[in-house]
Design a protein around this motif. Structure first.
Motif, PDB file in Angstrom:
ATOM      1  N   GLU A 132       0.828  -1.201   0.000  1.00  0.00           N
ATOM      2  CA  GLU A 132       0.000   0.000   0.000  1.00  0.00           C
ATOM      3  C   GLU A 132       0.866   1.257   0.000  1.00  0.00           C
ATOM      4  OE1 GLU A 132      -3.241   2.584   0.063  1.00  0.00           O
ATOM      5  OE2 GLU A 132      -2.993   0.482  -0.557  1.00  0.00           O
ATOM      6  N   ALA A 133       1.974   1.240   0.733  1.00  0.00           N
ATOM      7  CA  ALA A 133       2.868   2.400   0.747  1.00  0.00           C
ATOM      8  C   ALA A 133       3.444   2.649  -0.644  1.00  0.00           C
ATOM      9  CB  ALA A 133       3.985   2.189   1.763  1.00  0.00           C
ATOM     10  N   CYS A 134       3.858   1.596  -1.335  1.00  0.00           N
ATOM     11  CA  CYS A 134       4.406   1.758  -2.693  1.00  0.00           C
ATOM     12  C   CYS A 134       3.324   2.249  -3.655  1.00  0.00           C
ATOM     13  CB  CYS A 134       4.995   0.435  -3.173  1.00  0.00           C
ATOM     14  SG  CYS A 134       6.503  -0.049  -2.301  1.00  0.00           S
ATOM     15  N   ARG A 135       2.107   1.740  -3.481  1.00  0.00           N
ATOM     16  CA  ARG A 135       1.015   2.207  -4.345  1.00  0.00           C
ATOM     17  C   ARG A 135       0.764   3.701  -4.149  1.00  0.00           C
ATOM     18  NH1 ARG A 135      -3.632   4.009  -4.377  1.00  0.00           N
ATOM     19  NH2 ARG A 135      -3.699   4.036  -2.096  1.00  0.00           N
ATOM     20  N   GLN A 136       0.773   4.148  -2.866  1.00  0.00           N
ATOM     21  CA  GLN A 136       0.536   5.561  -2.592  1.00  0.00           C
ATOM     22  C   GLN A 136       1.699   6.421  -3.087  1.00  0.00           C
ATOM     23  OE1 GLN A 136      -2.348   6.986  -1.336  1.00  0.00           O
ATOM     24  NE2 GLN A 136      -1.245   8.811  -2.095  1.00  0.00           N
ATOM     25  N   MET A 137       2.909   5.936  -2.968  1.00  0.00           N
ATOM     26  CA  MET A 137       4.060   6.678  -3.490  1.00  0.00           C
ATOM     27  C   MET A 137       3.924   6.878  -4.997  1.00  0.00           C
ATOM     28  SD  MET A 137       6.929   4.701  -1.206  1.00  0.00           S
ATOM     29  CE  MET A 137       8.369   5.405  -2.008  1.00  0.00           C
ATOM     30  N   ARG A 194       9.070  10.834   0.305  1.00  0.00           N
ATOM     31  CA  ARG A 194       9.849   9.782   0.955  1.00  0.00           C
ATOM     32  C   ARG A 194       8.994   9.189   2.079  1.00  0.00           C
ATOM     33  NH1 ARG A 194      15.215  10.094  -0.464  1.00  0.00           N
ATOM     34  NH2 ARG A 194      15.797  11.993  -1.588  1.00  0.00           N
ATOM     35  N   VAL A 195       8.828   7.893   2.047  1.00  0.00           N
ATOM     36  CA  VAL A 195       7.930   7.204   2.985  1.00  0.00           C
ATOM     37  C   VAL A 195       8.727   6.179   3.792  1.00  0.00           C
ATOM     38  CG1 VAL A 195       5.875   5.768   3.247  1.00  0.00           C
ATOM     39  CG2 VAL A 195       5.958   7.533   1.464  1.00  0.00           C
ATOM     40  N   SER A 196       8.518   6.195   5.113  1.00  0.00           N
ATOM     41  CA  SER A 196       9.139   5.213   6.006  1.00  0.00           C
ATOM     42  C   SER A 196       8.115   4.149   6.379  1.00  0.00           C
ATOM     43  CB  SER A 196       9.652   5.885   7.282  1.00  0.00           C
ATOM     44  OG  SER A 196      10.646   6.839   6.978  1.00  0.00           O
ATOM     45  N   VAL A 197       8.560   2.907   6.364  1.00  0.00           N
ATOM     46  CA  VAL A 197       7.700   1.766   6.699  1.00  0.00           C
ATOM     47  C   VAL A 197       8.403   0.920   7.752  1.00  0.00           C
ATOM     48  CG1 VAL A 197       6.634  -0.346   5.844  1.00  0.00           C
ATOM     49  CG2 VAL A 197       6.590   1.720   4.439  1.00  0.00           C
ATOM     50  N   ASN A 198       7.653   0.500   8.757  1.00  0.00           N
ATOM     51  CA  ASN A 198       8.219  -0.354   9.811  1.00  0.00           C
ATOM     52  C   ASN A 198       8.120  -1.824   9.408  1.00  0.00           C
ATOM     53  OD1 ASN A 198       8.769   1.409  12.374  1.00  0.00           O
ATOM     54  ND2 ASN A 198       6.808   2.136  11.554  1.00  0.00           N
ATOM     55  N   LEU A 199       9.205  -2.561   9.631  1.00  0.00           N
ATOM     56  CA  LEU A 199       9.216  -4.006   9.413  1.00  0.00           C
ATOM     57  C   LEU A 199       9.312  -4.710  10.766  1.00  0.00           C
ATOM     58  CD1 LEU A 199      11.495  -4.815   6.334  1.00  0.00           C
ATOM     59  CD2 LEU A 199       9.025  -4.546   6.444  1.00  0.00           C
ATOM     60  N   SER A 200       8.561  -5.796  10.908  1.00  0.00           N
ATOM     61  CA  SER A 200       8.613  -6.581  12.137  1.00  0.00           C
ATOM     62  C   SER A 200       9.761  -7.587  12.064  1.00  0.00           C
ATOM     63  CB  SER A 200       7.292  -7.335  12.342  1.00  0.00           C
ATOM     64  OG  SER A 200       7.142  -8.329  11.335  1.00  0.00           O
ATOM     65  N   ALA A 211       1.058   7.005  -6.609  1.00  0.00           N
ATOM     66  CA  ALA A 211      -0.020   7.979  -6.821  1.00  0.00           C
ATOM     67  C   ALA A 211       0.487   9.396  -6.593  1.00  0.00           C
ATOM     68  CB  ALA A 211      -1.190   7.661  -5.880  1.00  0.00           C
ATOM     69  N   TRP A 212       1.306   9.599  -5.563  1.00  0.00           N
ATOM     70  CA  TRP A 212       1.876  10.924  -5.329  1.00  0.00           C
ATOM     71  C   TRP A 212       2.836  11.312  -6.450  1.00  0.00           C
ATOM     72  CZ3 TRP A 212       2.732   9.539   0.451  1.00  0.00           C
ATOM     73  CH2 TRP A 212       1.630   9.962   1.199  1.00  0.00           C
ATOM     74  N   GLN A 213       3.589  10.344  -6.917  1.00  0.00           N
ATOM     75  CA  GLN A 213       4.550  10.639  -7.987  1.00  0.00           C
ATOM     76  C   GLN A 213       3.821  11.078  -9.247  1.00  0.00           C
ATOM     77  OE1 GLN A 213       7.826   7.905  -8.198  1.00  0.00           O
ATOM     78  NE2 GLN A 213       7.942   8.097 -10.432  1.00  0.00           N
ATOM     79  N   ASP A 214       2.653  10.488  -9.502  1.00  0.00           N
ATOM     80  CA  ASP A 214       1.875  10.895 -10.675  1.00  0.00           C
ATOM     81  C   ASP A 214       1.381  12.332 -10.550  1.00  0.00           C
ATOM     82  OD1 ASP A 214       2.263   8.396 -11.720  1.00  0.00           O
ATOM     83  OD2 ASP A 214       0.311   7.609 -11.079  1.00  0.00           O
ATOM     84  N   LEU A 215       1.278  12.832  -9.288  1.00  0.00           N
ATOM     85  CA  LEU A 215       0.879  14.216  -9.050  1.00  0.00           C
ATOM     86  C   LEU A 215       2.073  15.152  -8.968  1.00  0.00           C
ATOM     87  CD1 LEU A 215      -1.916  13.653  -6.340  1.00  0.00           C
ATOM     88  CD2 LEU A 215      -2.223  14.133  -8.780  1.00  0.00           C
TER      89      LEU A 215
END
Length: 720
Positions: free
Chosen positions: A522-527, A538-544, A529-533
């Motif tokens: 979902e983070a990559c999808r939103q990135m 830059r988005v940070s994602v937590n990994l378990s 979408a923002w890039q298209d605009l």
């Protein structure tokens, strides 16, 4: 004085000149015959009908031939001055009588009676067969003995001696009392030697006391010469040897069978131990614990039993996961073994300690009442709190959460473990390092967690999850440099479910991997979408820790970036520092660095990590946990700790992010310490992607920090 006429006419008696070698061979043969009969008696008791009757018949023939041979062989050693002849039909009849007598003796093994009665019957039976065949052998002589110097009572004394020896030999072999004296084979050999000595002595005394007179050969009678008798004795001895050969073969087969049975028994025992024992701690596992619990409950519920109460304690270690994640699985295993040994040492002999999960243990005890159970739980917490020394010399401290359920107070029996588990989670929710006695409301909480994890499984498909984004602020310019993606759950009936509620549920029920992958996708999808605009956020994602252990983690992230055509440099992966000492984490970090994503250490300063390790990792950013600077404006210790972290991070070329900034005083102190980026409610709460987009495009009505201009610049080359 003149001799009477009758006395002068009486024939002179000739005493036998017994040949010792012949008597010795007969004695040896007696030992072999007893061994054969003893083995047959044992085999006849077999539950296998074919085996029993086979040895009955073979033992009767070979044993009967042996008893016949040892007596007739002794007649060849009488040493009389004339040729010894025997009546053929009486010889044959005595052989038949010997076989039938031994058959009857062997049949006693199938008689249901007490051990003492059976041993007496077998000893007396063997003595009667021995005496009967000896009597037949003497009467079959062509010149039978006319007198005995032993007196009229000797036959009874001889029979008593043979009966006593036979009974003692049988008792040595088959009595349960003598079974402790040694293995069966040794006892059979000793018994055979003892019986043979009694037989040989009785035989020598009996034959030596006889007197013979040479008389005319009877006419009309089939007579057997001494040579023929020797041949007949040789055939009888051969029959005994063939029987003993069968005994040898059977003994070897039985030995192999016993060895195989022993191996199978050991294998079954090992399989049972593996099925009922935890391989790491060697404690009982859940299956064995449930067996012991069932036995204890049956004893309590038995109207004729002692009654009483039982306590079941569900013990979960607090703080074990960071140890396992930080020092590796081998260190974690050492801690679990140590904890298991401590609990075992705490328990009484009648108590049961079991390991039922990764860091979960069960304790079954009889403390008498609830107060006693609470006292025992305090002792459990005390032993858990003692330091654990790891193989590398480091020390770690743990605590525990203990749930207690009492029987029959908190019955029924089939719900004890579930209710103890519910009580344990109540203790954990209360902050851990304590115990809780089961209450009815706790079971509702446990069911609620089960319902929640079931609903969480379908939340992704039902589009109930969403990512919220919290901005990160540059310390110098005050502009937004990126965002951290935080998952939220908009439940259709529960409303917004806090991550503090469903993340522990996901970790407990194994859903964290699926949830974490959805966040990345979902983070990559939103990135994208923002890039298209035109916004290269830059988005940070937590990994378990669970995701880091997945072998295909790098491939999963690569696929998500490739599908959305997003530059890897725009994605930052945040890992809590307690995971970094795992080999899997180091390997995953190396793969992610090659992929081109930015790597950040989250919650730095509250775990076991150190700067020496950071030098070896491809990390570019540290996030300082808010607990280190909450009172930084008042605490010199907090100020010194944060100052040291920032300086050492900058010395390693790392950027420092302070997360959880809530007051302006904290902001000013952190900026004075040269923190590179700040994040927290002071600047902005997590928001939806739509609101963040409106803000970035200048359509948001409220005043917020500006976006760094570079976020609107031409994007770097995307991943191919």
């Amino acid at each position: 004085m003149p001799v009477p006429l009758a006395a002068s006419l009486a024939p002179a008696l000739t005493a036998p000149d017994l040949q010792a070698p012949v008597i010795a061979v007969a004695t040896l043969l007696a030992a072999l015959v007893f061994g054969l009969i003893g083995h047959s008696l044992r085999k006849i008791r077999s539950t296998d009908t074919m085996t029993a009757f086979g040895w009955w018949g073979a033992g009767a023939l070979a044993g009967g031939a042996g008893v016949w041979t040892l007596h007739f062989l002794a007649l060849t050693g009488l040493g009389l001055p004339w040729e010894t002849l025997l009546r053929g039909w009486q010889m044959a009849g005595s052989g038949l009588a010997s076989a039938l007598g031994v058959a009857a003796l062997l049949g006693s093994a199938r008689v249901r009676s007490s051990e003492g009665a059976r041993l007496v019957l077998q000893g007396l039976g063997l003595a009667l067969v021995w005496a009967l065949v000896q009597s037949f052998s003497l009467t079959s002589l062509a010149e039978p003995p006319l007198a005995s110097t032993a007196g009229p009572a000797w036959p009874l004394l001889a029979l008593a001696g043979i009966a006593t020896g036979a009974w003692a030999a049988m008792a040595l072999v088959f009595s349960e009392r003598t079974a402790r004296m040694g293995p069966y084979g040794l006892r059979l050999a000793l018994a055979a030697v003892g019986f043979a000595l009694v037989s040989g002595l009785t035989q020598a005394l009996t034959l030596g006391s006889l007197g013979f007179v040479e008389s005319p050969r009877p006419s009309g009678v089939l007579l057997v010469s001494g040579d023929a008798l020797e041949w007949a004795c040789g055939a009888g001895a051969l029959a005994v040897l063939l029987g003993l050969f069968g005994v040898l073969i059977d003994s070897r087969a039985s030995h192999r069978h016993r060895a195989l049975a022993h191996s199978l028994s050991e294998a079954n025992q090992r399989l049972r131990e593996q099925a009922l024992t935890d391989p790491l701690t060697r404690l009982p596992n859940r299956l064995m614990f449930e067996e012991k619990l069932s036995e204890a409950l049956e004893l309590i519920d038995d109207p004729a039993g002692p009654g009483g109460t039982l306590a079941v304690m569900f013990i979960d270690l607090d703080g074990f996961k960071p140890v396992n994640d930080s020092f590796g699985h081998s260190a974690g295993d050492a801690v679990l073994r140590e904890i298991g040994a401590r609990l075992q040492g705490l328990a009484r002999q009648t108590d049961v300690v079991a390991r039922v999960g990764g860091d979960e243990f069960l304790l079954l005890a009889d403390p008498g009442h609830a107060a006693g159970a609470g006292h025992l739980a305090q002792r459990v917490l005390h032993v858990l709190a003692e330091p654990c020394r790891l193989p590398d010399g480091a020390e770690v401290r743990l605590s525990g959460s203990v749930g207690i359920v009492m029987y029959p107070e908190h019955g029924p029996s089939q719900k004890l473990l579930a209710r103890a588990d519910a009580a344990m989670y109540a203790a954990k929710r209360a902050g851990g390092s304590g115990f809780a006695l089961f209450e009815p409301g706790m079971e509702h909480d446990s069911r609620a967690q089960l319902e929640l994890q079931h609903e969480l499984r379908g939340a992704i498909e039902r589009a109930e999850l969403a990512l919220y984004y919290q901005p990160k602020i540059d310390g110098r310019s005050g502009q937004i440099t990126g965002v951290e993606a935080l998952v939220r759950w908009d439940h259709p009936t529960r409303g917004t479910v806090s991550p503090a509620v469903f993340i522990p549920v996901a970790e407990r029920f194994g859903l964290i991997g699926l949830l974490g992958q959805w966040v990345i996708d979902e983070a990559c999808r939103q990135m994208r979408a923002w890039q298209d605009l035109g916004l290269h956020m830059r988005v940070s994602v937590n990994l378990s820790a669970h995701q880091l252990r997945q072998e295909n983690l790098v491939q999963r992230i690569r696929r998500a970036l490739t599908e959305q055509a997003v530059d890897p440099a725009l994605l930052t992966i945040e890992i809590i520092e307690s995971v970094l000492l795992e080999d899997e984490a180091v390997t995953a970090f190396a793969g992610l660095a090659q992929l081109g994503v930015t790597l950040s250490i989250d919650d730095f300063g509250i775990g076991y990590c150190n700067f020496a390790l950071l030098r070896k990792l491809p990390v570019t950013q540290l996030k300082v946990d808010r607990s280190l600077f909450t009172d930084i404006q008042h605490s010199t210790d907090a100020l010194a700790v944060v100052d040291a972290i920032v300086k050492m991070a900058h010395a390693l070329g790392l950027r420092v992010v302070a997360e959880g900034v809530e007051t302006d005083a904290q902001r000013q102190m952190l900026l004075a310490l040269r923190c590179d980026e700040l994040q927290g409610y002071l600047f902005a709460k997590p928001m939806t992607a739509e609101r963040l987009t409106l803000w970035a495009m200048g359509d948001e009505g409220v005043r917020m920090p500006d976006f760094r201009p570079s976020l609107f610049a031409t994007a770097p080359q995307t991943l191919q």
